[in-house]
Design a protein around this motif. Sequence first.
Motif, mmCIF file in Angstrom:
data_model
loop_
_atom_site.group_PDB
_atom_site.id
_atom_site.type_symbol
_atom_site.label_atom_id
_atom_site.label_comp_id
_atom_site.label_asym_id
_atom_site.label_seq_id
_atom_site.Cartn_x
_atom_site.Cartn_y
_atom_site.Cartn_z
ATOM 1 N N LEU A 35 -3.731 -27.158 -34.604
ATOM 2 C CA LEU A 35 -2.696 -26.965 -35.614
ATOM 3 C C LEU A 35 -1.344 -27.511 -35.192
ATOM 4 O O LEU A 35 -0.386 -27.450 -35.951
ATOM 5 C CB LEU A 35 -2.539 -25.465 -35.911
ATOM 6 N N MET A 36 -1.264 -28.073 -34.000
ATOM 7 C CA MET A 36 0.042 -28.375 -33.421
ATOM 8 C C MET A 36 0.800 -29.444 -34.191
ATOM 9 O O MET A 36 2.020 -29.498 -34.115
ATOM 10 C CB MET A 36 -0.134 -28.777 -31.957
ATOM 11 N N GLN A 37 0.102 -30.297 -34.906
ATOM 12 C CA GLN A 37 0.813 -31.372 -35.588
ATOM 13 C C GLN A 37 1.582 -30.882 -36.803
ATOM 14 O O GLN A 37 2.395 -31.611 -37.352
ATOM 15 C CB GLN A 37 -0.172 -32.477 -36.012
ATOM 16 N N PHE A 38 1.347 -29.644 -37.249
ATOM 17 C CA PHE A 38 1.968 -29.194 -38.485
ATOM 18 C C PHE A 38 3.320 -28.543 -38.280
ATOM 19 O O PHE A 38 4.094 -28.422 -39.210
ATOM 20 C CB PHE A 38 1.033 -28.226 -39.206
ATOM 21 N N GLY A 39 3.610 -28.066 -37.063
ATOM 22 C CA GLY A 39 4.877 -27.390 -36.839
ATOM 23 C C GLY A 39 4.923 -26.058 -37.561
ATOM 24 O O GLY A 39 3.923 -25.545 -38.019
ATOM 25 N N CYS A 40 6.123 -25.500 -37.669
ATOM 26 C CA CYS A 40 6.268 -24.193 -38.305
ATOM 27 C C CYS A 40 7.730 -24.007 -38.633
ATOM 28 O O CYS A 40 8.574 -24.034 -37.772
ATOM 29 C CB CYS A 40 5.798 -23.101 -37.345
ATOM 30 N N ALA A 41 8.052 -23.813 -39.891
ATOM 31 C CA ALA A 41 9.449 -23.810 -40.295
ATOM 32 C C ALA A 41 9.945 -22.450 -40.740
ATOM 33 O O ALA A 41 11.133 -22.247 -40.876
ATOM 34 C CB ALA A 41 9.650 -24.804 -41.437
ATOM 35 N N SER A 42 9.069 -21.494 -40.987
ATOM 36 C CA SER A 42 9.512 -20.207 -41.525
ATOM 37 C C SER A 42 9.169 -19.077 -40.589
ATOM 38 O O SER A 42 8.252 -19.166 -39.776
ATOM 39 C CB SER A 42 8.850 -19.948 -42.889
ATOM 40 N N ALA A 43 9.924 -17.973 -40.730
ATOM 41 C CA ALA A 43 9.759 -16.851 -39.825
ATOM 42 C C ALA A 43 8.445 -16.125 -40.033
ATOM 43 O O ALA A 43 8.030 -15.349 -39.179
ATOM 44 C CB ALA A 43 10.922 -15.865 -40.008
ATOM 45 N N ASP A 44 7.785 -16.343 -41.154
ATOM 46 C CA ASP A 44 6.538 -15.635 -41.414
ATOM 47 C C ASP A 44 5.325 -16.478 -41.026
ATOM 48 O O ASP A 44 4.212 -16.220 -41.479
ATOM 49 C CB ASP A 44 6.448 -15.236 -42.894
ATOM 50 N N CYS A 45 5.514 -17.499 -40.202
ATOM 51 C CA CYS A 45 4.410 -18.370 -39.821
ATOM 52 C C CYS A 45 3.553 -17.696 -38.759
ATOM 53 O O CYS A 45 3.860 -16.625 -38.260
ATOM 54 C CB CYS A 45 4.934 -19.691 -39.296
ATOM 55 N N ASP A 46 2.472 -18.354 -38.418
ATOM 56 C CA ASP A 46 1.563 -17.882 -37.384
ATOM 57 C C ASP A 46 2.206 -18.100 -36.016
ATOM 58 O O ASP A 46 2.453 -19.243 -35.624
ATOM 59 C CB ASP A 46 0.250 -18.649 -37.507
ATOM 60 N N PRO A 47 2.459 -17.033 -35.229
ATOM 61 C CA PRO A 47 3.107 -17.233 -33.923
ATOM 62 C C PRO A 47 2.237 -18.023 -32.952
ATOM 63 O O PRO A 47 2.755 -18.736 -32.101
ATOM 64 C CB PRO A 47 3.355 -15.805 -33.428
ATOM 65 N N ASP A 48 0.912 -17.928 -33.092
ATOM 66 C CA ASP A 48 0.044 -18.722 -32.226
ATOM 67 C C ASP A 48 0.260 -20.209 -32.468
ATOM 68 O O ASP A 48 0.297 -21.012 -31.528
ATOM 69 C CB ASP A 48 -1.418 -18.366 -32.481
ATOM 70 N N GLU A 49 0.427 -20.558 -33.745
ATOM 71 C CA GLU A 49 0.652 -21.962 -34.086
ATOM 72 C C GLU A 49 1.966 -22.464 -33.500
ATOM 73 O O GLU A 49 2.029 -23.525 -32.879
ATOM 74 C CB GLU A 49 0.645 -22.118 -35.603
ATOM 75 N N ARG A 50 3.014 -21.689 -33.682
ATOM 76 C CA ARG A 50 4.324 -22.132 -33.186
ATOM 77 C C ARG A 50 4.331 -22.196 -31.663
ATOM 78 O O ARG A 50 4.872 -23.138 -31.072
ATOM 79 C CB ARG A 50 5.418 -21.189 -33.686
ATOM 80 N N LEU A 51 3.700 -21.240 -31.041
ATOM 81 C CA LEU A 51 3.624 -21.254 -29.585
ATOM 82 C C LEU A 51 2.905 -22.501 -29.097
ATOM 83 O O LEU A 51 3.325 -23.138 -28.129
ATOM 84 C CB LEU A 51 2.897 -19.988 -29.102
ATOM 85 N N GLY A 52 1.849 -22.863 -29.778
ATOM 86 C CA GLY A 52 1.130 -24.068 -29.406
ATOM 87 C C GLY A 52 1.987 -25.303 -29.528
ATOM 88 O O GLY A 52 1.941 -26.203 -28.675
ATOM 89 N N VAL A 53 2.774 -25.399 -30.588
ATOM 90 C CA VAL A 53 3.665 -26.548 -30.777
ATOM 91 C C VAL A 53 4.672 -26.637 -29.640
ATOM 92 O O VAL A 53 4.896 -27.714 -29.068
ATOM 93 C CB VAL A 53 4.393 -26.449 -32.130
ATOM 94 N N TYR A 54 5.294 -25.531 -29.290
ATOM 95 C CA TYR A 54 6.323 -25.545 -28.257
ATOM 96 C C TYR A 54 5.759 -25.977 -26.908
ATOM 97 O O TYR A 54 6.349 -26.800 -26.203
ATOM 98 C CB TYR A 54 6.957 -24.164 -28.126
ATOM 99 N N ILE A 55 4.622 -25.422 -26.546
ATOM 100 C CA ILE A 55 4.064 -25.740 -25.233
ATOM 101 C C ILE A 55 3.586 -27.184 -25.181
ATOM 102 O O ILE A 55 3.789 -27.880 -24.194
ATOM 103 C CB ILE A 55 2.941 -24.750 -24.889
#
Length: 242
Positions: free
Chosen positions: A21-41
């Motif tokens: 899911l890392m290519q999608f990023g995450c722009a809102s506070a209600d997103c999946d934290p696993d997804e956002r964590l993956g993007v950051y790392i």
Amino acid sequence: MMRCRSIPFALTLVALAAALLMQFGCASADCDPDERLGVYIEAYREARENGTGAYADLSGNFGIEDCGGLMQKLEELSLMFPNHAPTLMANALIRHEAGESERAQFYLDQLFRGDPRNADAAVLRAQIALGEGNLPYARQLLEEQVRLRPDHPKAREVLASVYFLYEEYPEAKDQLQRAERLGAPLWRVAYNLGLILENEGDVAGAMKEYRRALKAKPDADLPASRLRGLRARAGRRASAEP
């Protein structure tokens, strides 16, 4: 610019579930934290790999250029999702690697409040305690964890190191043997058993364990170094004999 000493492989594992899911990023506070964590790392990992100190971010709304940037993003994520265990663990790991032990302990304490059986957090907290010379606390923490999580090999490995420092060698060997049965890396178990046997004066047994470690991992420097040292010592004794 702040740099971590290293980013352990465990830090990348906390985002494994979000790898696709890392290519999608995450722009809102209600997103999946696993997804956002993956993007950051992943962003930080790519910044490290390209060697430029800069990263063209995947989502278009953030950039991570160094360890400090990753710390900031992880801390922001922990504020948004204060009960998300992988984010808390990622924060603890990166703070520990950056030498910020007190801040790492803060995140570990949060993890323990949510789950006293979190053996990964217990292992890291015990390692911090060992680094500070606080053997009694590390022992207490790990002995409690192996009661709560008897199936966790790493907790037993680190507990073995505590017993080793207390010179309680039979107890240390028992924990390592249990860790091996639970799937701990064979080379590491054998190397640590070798250290114990060497300290007990069983040179032949120690050499056997170091050879076993090298058989499991031929490029392991630590057992190779110990084995060379013992062979050299034996050679000097032999040459000194009349």
